[in-house]
Design a protein around this motif. Structure first.
Motif, PDB file in Angstrom:
ATOM      1  N   THR A  86      16.409  27.700 -42.437  1.00 55.87           N
ATOM      2  CA  THR A  86      15.892  28.515 -43.543  1.00 55.87           C
ATOM      3  C   THR A  86      16.332  27.687 -44.786  1.00 55.87           C
ATOM      4  O   THR A  86      15.670  27.284 -45.685  1.00 55.87           O
ATOM      5  CB  THR A  86      15.993  30.074 -43.478  1.00 55.87           C
ATOM      6  OG1 THR A  86      17.260  29.675 -43.735  1.00 55.87           O
ATOM      7  CG2 THR A  86      14.944  30.331 -42.061  1.00 55.87           C
ATOM      8  N   ASN A  87      17.488  27.315 -44.981  1.00 60.15           N
ATOM      9  CA  ASN A  87      17.519  26.929 -46.056  1.00 60.15           C
ATOM     10  C   ASN A  87      17.378  25.035 -46.156  1.00 60.15           C
ATOM     11  O   ASN A  87      16.699  25.374 -47.106  1.00 60.15           O
ATOM     12  CB  ASN A  87      19.266  26.288 -46.325  1.00 60.15           C
ATOM     13  CG  ASN A  87      19.953  27.854 -46.827  1.00 60.15           C
ATOM     14  OD1 ASN A  87      20.102  28.693 -46.795  1.00 60.15           O
ATOM     15  ND2 ASN A  87      21.261  27.287 -48.108  1.00 60.15           N
ATOM     16  N   ASP A  88      17.102  23.811 -45.151  1.00 61.07           N
ATOM     17  CA  ASP A  88      16.799  22.643 -45.253  1.00 61.07           C
ATOM     18  C   ASP A  88      15.168  22.980 -45.655  1.00 61.07           C
ATOM     19  O   ASP A  88      14.530  22.667 -46.488  1.00 61.07           O
ATOM     20  CB  ASP A  88      16.569  22.093 -44.635  1.00 61.07           C
ATOM     21  CG  ASP A  88      18.052  21.639 -43.774  1.00 61.07           C
ATOM     22  OD1 ASP A  88      18.611  22.012 -44.513  1.00 61.07           O
ATOM     23  OD2 ASP A  88      18.050  22.114 -42.762  1.00 61.07           O
ATOM     24  N   ARG A  91      15.436  24.723 -49.647  1.00 61.84           N
ATOM     25  CA  ARG A  91      15.023  23.545 -50.476  1.00 61.84           C
ATOM     26  C   ARG A  91      14.017  22.563 -51.043  1.00 61.84           C
ATOM     27  O   ARG A  91      13.488  22.244 -51.510  1.00 61.84           O
ATOM     28  CB  ARG A  91      16.093  22.527 -49.864  1.00 61.84           C
ATOM     29  CG  ARG A  91      17.464  23.269 -49.853  1.00 61.84           C
ATOM     30  CD  ARG A  91      18.873  22.227 -49.165  1.00 61.84           C
ATOM     31  NE  ARG A  91      18.854  21.369 -49.890  1.00 61.84           N
ATOM     32  CZ  ARG A  91      20.273  21.101 -50.838  1.00 61.84           C
ATOM     33  NH1 ARG A  91      21.435  21.241 -50.476  1.00 61.84           N
ATOM     34  NH2 ARG A  91      19.633  19.363 -51.504  1.00 61.84           N
ATOM     35  N   SER A  92      12.933  22.561 -49.268  1.00 61.23           N
ATOM     36  CA  SER A  92      11.967  21.814 -49.697  1.00 61.23           C
ATOM     37  C   SER A  92      11.031  21.959 -50.085  1.00 61.23           C
ATOM     38  O   SER A  92      10.285  21.262 -51.585  1.00 61.23           O
ATOM     39  CB  SER A  92      11.663  20.767 -48.896  1.00 61.23           C
ATOM     40  OG  SER A  92      10.485  21.174 -47.749  1.00 61.23           O
ATOM     41  N   ILE A 130      15.991  31.957 -49.734  1.00 61.46           N
ATOM     42  CA  ILE A 130      15.165  32.425 -51.287  1.00 61.46           C
ATOM     43  C   ILE A 130      15.531  31.355 -51.951  1.00 61.46           C
ATOM     44  O   ILE A 130      16.096  31.266 -52.372  1.00 61.46           O
ATOM     45  CB  ILE A 130      15.452  33.800 -51.684  1.00 61.46           C
ATOM     46  CG1 ILE A 130      16.088  34.914 -50.311  1.00 61.46           C
ATOM     47  CG2 ILE A 130      14.940  34.354 -52.627  1.00 61.46           C
ATOM     48  CD1 ILE A 130      17.381  36.089 -50.648  1.00 61.46           C
ATOM     49  N   VAL A 131      14.819  30.967 -52.652  1.00 60.25           N
ATOM     50  CA  VAL A 131      14.204  30.184 -53.946  1.00 60.25           C
ATOM     51  C   VAL A 131      14.042  31.025 -54.372  1.00 60.25           C
ATOM     52  O   VAL A 131      13.296  31.811 -55.202  1.00 60.25           O
ATOM     53  CB  VAL A 131      13.232  29.747 -52.992  1.00 60.25           C
ATOM     54  CG1 VAL A 131      12.685  28.245 -55.020  1.00 60.25           C
ATOM     55  CG2 VAL A 131      12.441  28.669 -52.149  1.00 60.25           C
ATOM     56  N   ALA A 187      22.121  24.818 -54.779  1.00 64.36           N
ATOM     57  CA  ALA A 187      20.910  24.256 -56.039  1.00 64.36           C
ATOM     58  C   ALA A 187      20.592  22.897 -56.071  1.00 64.36           C
ATOM     59  O   ALA A 187      21.443  22.104 -55.678  1.00 64.36           O
ATOM     60  CB  ALA A 187      22.391  24.505 -57.683  1.00 64.36           C
ATOM     61  N   ALA A 188      19.231  23.128 -57.138  1.00 72.91           N
ATOM     62  CA  ALA A 188      19.133  21.789 -57.388  1.00 72.91           C
ATOM     63  C   ALA A 188      20.596  20.987 -57.844  1.00 72.91           C
ATOM     64  O   ALA A 188      21.672  20.938 -58.527  1.00 72.91           O
ATOM     65  CB  ALA A 188      17.890  22.063 -58.572  1.00 72.91           C
TER      66      ALA A 188
END
Ligand code: BT5
Length: 308
Positions: A86-88, A91-92, A130-131, A187-188
């Motif tokens: 879910t993190n990948d 991030r996208s 969560i973004v 983080a970005a």
């Protein structure tokens, strides 16, 4: 107006609504309303037909529609039965400009922890990312990991299991110090002007011990079957309240800490620090009293040492 079961569910969130009102308000034909009600029923909701209209009486414990239904925080949900990580995915979505989205899954095939360690993610877990659009300056953003830990602990404690946090991100059962949940914040890149933070949270919910590594446990193994939607909703509500209030996060984190006042060993990529954990400071650093004096540690793997 969106012609989806989500729109019908949203319309039903505040109580019974007649079919004709649903059709008129959502600009749908009665047949399409019926199709959506059937889809909602198939997803595990119970819909009763009362004299005042259709009424939702039970909500399934997890899944796409269940998580989106009556969500008490300003996030949208993207749900997958199975996903790599879910993190990948988060991030996208983040680099495509999406914010305040929660990617949730029942199972992950490539769940990961910090430093690319493997994260066991069998079906039945809460695997979510969560973004966020961090309103905080970059050097204060690590506090969001602590905020996520506080929100996770509060949500888990609703099930009756007493948990605390080992700095920086491990949620452990208080009595046994077995790991019940973990948090991975990403983080970005610094040169990405469109700042974002992705907070990945893994909670071993309705998962059995044999599917977990040694030293881990689950809510199922501790209190039996849990309602994952309730946990996710509580967590998101808490995180939404905490994310703009770093000072309160620190106080709240101290109150749930299992690390403060303990002897600890912390391994960072470059060094090992041993001493007594004194406090946590913004943006989330641990202050350790060592033989050489006080040291502030920003990141690392922490082990609680038994008293001699
Ligand atoms: C963490 O890493 O604790 C962060 C875990 C974050 C997982 C979530 S799930 C949703 C989102 N999507 C992802 O791909 N990841 C995030 P760390 O502190 O590095 O701990 C990793 C270590 O915990 C492993 O090396 C194992 O020893 C142990 N471990 C692995 N799977 C576990 C599990 N399900 N429960 C408890 N411990 C586990």
């Amino acid at each position: 107006m969106s012609a989806s079961p989500h729109a019908v569910l949203a319309a039903l969130a505040d109580g019974p609504v007649p079919g004709s009102t649903l059709a008129a308000d959502l600009d749908l034909t009665p047949a399409v309303v019926q199709d959506h009600l059937e889809a909602i029923d198939r997803a595990g909701f119970t819909i009763q037909e009362t004299s005042e209209g259709y009424d939702i009486t039970t909500v399934p414990e997890y899944g796409d529609l269940a998580l989106a239904y009556d969500l008490p925080a300003p996030f949208t949900i993207e749900y997958h039965e199975t996903i790599g990580s879910t993190n990948d995915r988060a991030r996208s979505l983040a680099s495509d400009g999406h914010r305040n989205v929660v990617v949730a899954a029942d199972a992950q095939t490539s769940g990961r922890g910090r430093r690319d360690r493997e994260w066991a993610s069998p079906p039945g877990g809460i695997w979510m990312s969560i973004v966020l659009d961090p309103a905080l300056p970059p050097n204060h953003r690590p506090v969001l990991t602590l905020a996520a830990a506080v929100a996770t602990v509060r949500a888990i404690e609703e099930t009756g299991v007493r948990v605390g946090v080992k700095w920086p991100n491990d949620v452990l059962v208080r009595d046994t110090e077995e790991k019940l949940a973990g948090i991975l914040t990403e983080a970005a890149p610094a040169d990405d002007g469109d700042a974002w933070v992705v907070i990945g949270i893994g909670i071993n919910a309705n998962v059995d011990r044999p599917h977990l590594p040694p030293g881990a446990t689950s809510l199922h193994a501790t209190v039996g079957e849990v309602h994952r939607r309730d946990i996710v909703h509580r967590l998101l509500r808490e995180l939404d309240a905490l994310r703009h209030d770093p000072t309160h996060v620190l106080e709240a984190w101290r109150a749930i800490s299992l690390t403060l006042d303990r002897n600890v060993r912390i391994d960072t990529p470059t060094t090992r620090i041993e001493g007594r954990a004194l406090d946590v400071e913004l943006p989330g650093s641990l202050v350790v009293a060592t033989e050489e004096g006080r040291v502030r540690v920003d990141a690392g793997d922490c082990e609680h040492l038994r008293p001699v």
